[in-house]
Motif scaffolding. Structure first.
Motif, short mmCIF file in Angstrom:
data_model
loop_
_atom_site.label_atom_id
_atom_site.label_comp_id
_atom_site.label_asym_id
_atom_site.label_seq_id
_atom_site.Cartn_x
_atom_site.Cartn_y
_atom_site.Cartn_z
N HIS A 54 3.83 20.25 38.35
CA HIS A 54 4.44 20.80 37.14
C HIS A 54 3.35 21.44 36.29
CE1 HIS A 54 7.25 17.17 37.84
NE2 HIS A 54 7.73 18.23 38.45
N LYS A 55 3.57 22.65 35.87
CA LYS A 55 2.59 23.38 35.08
C LYS A 55 2.60 22.87 33.64
CE LYS A 55 1.30 28.21 34.15
NZ LYS A 55 1.76 29.62 34.33
N PRO A 56 1.49 22.31 33.15
CA PRO A 56 1.50 21.74 31.80
C PRO A 56 2.00 22.68 30.71
CG PRO A 56 -0.47 21.06 32.96
CD PRO A 56 0.22 22.07 33.85
N SER A 57 1.68 23.97 30.80
CA SER A 57 2.12 24.90 29.76
C SER A 57 3.64 25.00 29.67
CB SER A 57 1.52 26.28 30.00
OG SER A 57 1.94 26.81 31.25
N ASP A 58 4.35 24.65 30.75
CA ASP A 58 5.81 24.68 30.71
C ASP A 58 6.40 23.57 29.85
OD1 ASP A 58 6.19 26.96 32.26
OD2 ASP A 58 6.19 25.86 34.14
#
Length: 243
Positions: A98-102
């Protein structure tokens, strides 16, 4: 105090934990992080303890006695978050799938009216990177199966990248949640769905882990396949508080 808490369950994530924690704290939005570690023998918890000296009152750690399953780790985190008064509670893996910025996009979805925001791999086609074909077919097929059984119109019911408003978790009987593997994600969405909370999907790109080992196994798959039918059956007799 930050209004959002990111819960990261861990077991043997020493290769990822420091990087993922720093990535969350590098975001413009201020999040707190709770690591729920199942007494990892590789030193994951000890690594978090060292990071707590740098991220005082932002990074928290709960260590459980043994490996007890993803679902119970999140339930532990949910209860902790409710007690501490966070308004938005997030689920996120430690392995950068999971991309942290999302996290910021999930948060924005809840600010704009969603009660539950789902980081969806399948809202716009199949957005999965580095998975073998059989994993994609298994996951996508499971999503279709869950929609068929439960009636939920969610493209990615097994997704584990989430944002819940606190009111949703307070309304769900967390002690009644049965599943402990990836089916836990289905059950939580289904309980929110039955209580008529607004569930919104946010399209993301999911990238398979580079470091560490996947926790997927045959028992988790069986739980998801056979457990969903049992869950649907039990909910027919007591829609709001089935066990």
């Amino acid at each position: 105090m930050a209004d959002g808490l990111v819960i990261i369950p861990t077991y043997n994530e020493i290769e990822n934990i420091e990087a993922i924690v720093r990535a969350v704290f590098d975001l413009k939005k201020d999040f707190h992080v709770l690591v729920v570690d199942d007494n990892s023998p590789d030193g994951t918890a000890q690594n978090v303890e060292e990071l707590q000296k740098e991220f005082f009152n932002r990074l928290f750690l709960e260590v459980r006695k043994e490996k007890s399953g993803l679902g119970t780790a999140y339930i532990h985190g949910f209860k902790w978050a409710i007690k501490k008064g966070y308004d938005f509670i997030f689920e996120m893996d430690a392995d950068f799938s999971h991309k942290p910025s999302d996290l910021q996009r999930l948060h924005r979805a809840c600010l704009n009216g969603a009660d539950v925001a789902v980081g969806s791999r399948y809202k716009k086609g199949v957005n999965v990177v580095n998975w073998p074909l059989f994993r994609i077919l298994l996951s996508y097929g499971a999503s279709f199966y869950v929609k068929l059984i439960t009636g939920m119109r969610i493209h990615d019911p097994t997704a584990g990248f989430m944002c819940y408003k606190r009111s949703v978790l307070e309304a769900i009987d967390l002690d009644a949640v049965r599943f402990i593997g990836y089916a836990f994600q289905i059950e939580m969405k289904y309980r929110a769905y039955l209580k008529k909370f607004k569930i919104e999907e946010v399209s993301i790109i999911f990238t398979d882990r580079i470091n560490g080992e996947s926790k997927m196994n045959s028992s988790i798959i069986r739980e998801a396949i056979f457990g969903v039918i049992g869950m649907k059956f039990r909910s027919m007799f007591n829609k709001n508080s089935f066990k």
